[in-house]
Design an enzyme around this catalytic site. Structure first.
Site, PDB file in Angstrom:
ATOM      1  N   MET A  23       1.132  -1.377  -0.036  1.00 20.11           N
ATOM      2  CA  MET A  23      -0.011   0.047   0.434  1.00 20.11           C
ATOM      3  C   MET A  23       0.772   1.211   0.435  1.00 20.11           C
ATOM      4  O   MET A  23       0.257   2.504   0.266  1.00 20.11           O
ATOM      5  CB  MET A  23      -0.992  -0.199   0.980  1.00 20.11           C
ATOM      6  CG  MET A  23      -1.927  -1.197   1.314  1.00 20.11           C
ATOM      7  SD  MET A  23      -3.030  -1.083   1.440  1.00 20.11           S
ATOM      8  CE  MET A  23      -2.848  -0.286   2.841  1.00 20.11           C
TER       9      MET A  23
ATOM     10  N   HIS B 178       9.719  -3.656   3.146  1.00 17.28           N
ATOM     11  CA  HIS B 178       9.084  -3.794   1.305  1.00 17.28           C
ATOM     12  C   HIS B 178      10.681  -4.241   1.181  1.00 17.28           C
ATOM     13  O   HIS B 178      10.260  -4.867  -0.083  1.00 17.28           O
ATOM     14  CB  HIS B 178       8.430  -2.649   1.263  1.00 17.28           C
ATOM     15  CG  HIS B 178       7.065  -2.076   1.962  1.00 17.28           C
ATOM     16  ND1 HIS B 178       7.483  -1.643   2.620  1.00 17.28           N
ATOM     17  CD2 HIS B 178       6.578  -2.890   2.144  1.00 17.28           C
ATOM     18  CE1 HIS B 178       5.879  -1.247   3.500  1.00 17.28           C
ATOM     19  NE2 HIS B 178       5.965  -2.464   2.680  1.00 17.28           N
TER      20      HIS B 178
ATOM     21  N   GLN C 219     -10.285  -2.269   3.263  1.00 16.46           N
ATOM     22  CA  GLN C 219      -9.342  -3.642   4.050  1.00 16.46           C
ATOM     23  C   GLN C 219     -10.059  -1.946   5.658  1.00 16.46           C
ATOM     24  O   GLN C 219      -9.156  -2.412   6.766  1.00 16.46           O
ATOM     25  CB  GLN C 219      -8.333  -3.599   3.552  1.00 16.46           C
ATOM     26  CG  GLN C 219      -7.065  -2.429   3.601  1.00 16.46           C
ATOM     27  CD  GLN C 219      -6.060  -3.563   3.070  1.00 16.46           C
ATOM     28  OE1 GLN C 219      -6.231  -3.928   2.236  1.00 16.46           O
ATOM     29  NE2 GLN C 219      -5.118  -3.531   4.309  1.00 16.46           N
TER      30      GLN C 219
ATOM     31  N   GLY D 229       4.947  -9.551   4.038  1.00 11.85           N
ATOM     32  CA  GLY D 229       5.857  -9.430   4.910  1.00 11.85           C
ATOM     33  C   GLY D 229       5.527 -10.544   6.124  1.00 11.85           C
ATOM     34  O   GLY D 229       3.776 -10.719   6.356  1.00 11.85           O
TER      35      GLY D 229
ATOM     36  N   LYS E 205       5.420  -9.375   9.233  1.00  7.56           N
ATOM     37  CA  LYS E 205       5.030  -9.250  10.356  1.00  7.56           C
ATOM     38  C   LYS E 205       2.743  -9.071  10.576  1.00  7.56           C
ATOM     39  O   LYS E 205       3.073  -8.936  11.449  1.00  7.56           O
ATOM     40  CB  LYS E 205       5.215  -7.046  10.194  1.00  7.56           C
ATOM     41  CG  LYS E 205       5.290  -6.744  11.072  1.00  7.56           C
ATOM     42  CD  LYS E 205       5.496  -5.165  10.634  1.00  7.56           C
ATOM     43  CE  LYS E 205       4.557  -4.097  11.401  1.00  7.56           C
ATOM     44  NZ  LYS E 205       2.912  -3.985  11.491  1.00  7.56           N
TER      45      LYS E 205
ATOM     46  N   VAL F 261      12.354  -7.337   9.880  1.00  9.74           N
ATOM     47  CA  VAL F 261      12.970  -6.462   9.947  1.00  9.74           C
ATOM     48  C   VAL F 261      12.797  -5.002  10.682  1.00  9.74           C
ATOM     49  O   VAL F 261      11.624  -5.133  10.853  1.00  9.74           O
ATOM     50  CB  VAL F 261      12.758  -5.737   8.224  1.00  9.74           C
ATOM     51  CG1 VAL F 261      13.968  -4.782   8.356  1.00  9.74           C
ATOM     52  CG2 VAL F 261      13.326  -6.663   7.367  1.00  9.74           C
TER      53      VAL F 261
ATOM     54  N   SER G  94       4.746   1.518   8.326  1.00  9.51           N
ATOM     55  CA  SER G  94       4.686   2.601   7.599  1.00  9.51           C
ATOM     56  C   SER G  94       4.220   4.064   8.257  1.00  9.51           C
ATOM     57  O   SER G  94       4.199   4.835   8.754  1.00  9.51           O
ATOM     58  CB  SER G  94       3.707   2.660   6.487  1.00  9.51           C
ATOM     59  OG  SER G  94       4.694   1.483   5.814  1.00  9.51           O
ATOM     60  N   ARG G  95       3.484   2.536   9.556  1.00 10.33           N
ATOM     61  CA  ARG G  95       2.952   3.868  10.800  1.00 10.33           C
ATOM     62  C   ARG G  95       3.768   4.307  12.246  1.00 10.33           C
ATOM     63  O   ARG G  95       3.414   5.329  12.500  1.00 10.33           O
ATOM     64  CB  ARG G  95       2.422   2.813  11.261  1.00 10.33           C
ATOM     65  CG  ARG G  95       0.659   2.632  11.179  1.00 10.33           C
ATOM     66  CD  ARG G  95       0.095   1.306  11.738  1.00 10.33           C
ATOM     67  NE  ARG G  95      -0.929   0.593  10.620  1.00 10.33           N
ATOM     68  CZ  ARG G  95      -2.581   0.864   9.937  1.00 10.33           C
ATOM     69  NH1 ARG G  95      -2.929   1.217  11.666  1.00 10.33           N
ATOM     70  NH2 ARG G  95      -2.949   0.243   9.995  1.00 10.33           N
TER      71      ARG G  95
END
Ligand code: PAF
Length: 249
Positions: free
Chosen positions: A8, A15, A39, A124, A126, A149, A159-160
């Site tokens: 996204m 990434h 989503q 990922g 995560k 990672v 990203s947050r």
């Protein structure tokens, strides 16, 4: 053979690790960047999702992407949306906290697969529950998961993270510390106790769930479960953080 990495955007080193893995497997690496409104729980969340297209192109290219595809809404959802439903794993934990989230994920992933037709797609670890939900789609596309990672202090890249305050960022590794401290505990009950105690030491972390589950079906793990995984989610500074770790040696 082509490999797809659905994203996204707001790309980071996590990434890039997916893209680098893809390049080992194939000369054709497609990175899709699409903020999927289906989503998100509400349209404001989707609208506020970080968008950094120029930097994304730079980071994806540096990591070895051969095509960066930024479709618009109509390309992904022309006409009426045929919403898919995630398997039951998608109803618990992250799915229970974010109703409809995994239905949105499988719907968009299915569309991306239909359009790109990759042989392999990489995600990922995560978002481990997401990875298992996507694996359960049983599409013809081979699904590969890549390890999370982490920052120097164990915080999973996300990203947050940029939204955390200085204090929030300093304490955000409480999730990693809790899981790492519990990893080699002799029983599930002791591991759970260690996780609960560690996260309770951080008053800034508002826990949503912290559990040890069977990786395959997300039921609560017992001592005889073969593949146990700690999964934790919560908020710091109102920013939702999630992470997970395989338990055991
Ligand atoms: O993990 C993400 O970034 C998204 O959920 C995904 C898989 C790209 C679907 O929109």
């Amino acid at each position: 053979m082509s490999v797809l990495i659905p994203t996204m955007g707001a790309l980071h080193k996590g990434h890039q690790a997916l893209i680098k893995r893809a390049r080992i497997l194939s000369k054709e690496v497609v990175v899709s960047i699409f903020v999927n409104p289906l989503q998100f729980e509400n349209s404001a969340d989707a609208a506020n999702y970080p968008r950094t297209p120029e930097r994304d192109i730079e980071l994806a290219t540096l990591a070895g992407a051969t095509e960066i595809w930024m479709p618009d809404y109509d390309e992904i959802y022309p006409g009426e949306i045929k919403k898919l439903h995630a398997v039951a794993i998608g109803d618990v934990f992250e799915g229970a906290s974010r109703p409809g989230h995994f239905d949105g994920v499988v719907t968009v992933v299915n569309r991306l697969f239909e359009i790109v037709k990759p042989e392999i797609a990489i995600f990922g670890e995560k978002d481990f529950q997401q990875l298992q939900v996507i694996r359960a789609m049983k599409s013809a596309v081979e699904i590969i998961g890549v390890s999370t990672v982490r920052e120097f202090d164990g915080l999973a890249l996300s990203s947050r993270n940029v939204r955390l305050s200085e204090n929030g960022r300093a304490s955000a590794n409480v999730i990693y510390r809790a899981m790492a401290a519990a990893r080699l505990a002799p029983t599930v009950a002791i591991a759970q106790e260690i996780i609960n105690t560690t996260i309770s030491t951080d008053s800034g972390f508002k826990c949503d769930y912290a559990a040890i589950v069977d990786e395959n079906d997300f039921s609560l793990a017992t001592d005889s479960t073969n593949h146990k995984r700690a999964i934790i989610a919560g908020w710091i500074d109102g920013v939702r953080l999630i992470d997970n770790m395989r338990m055991g040696a």
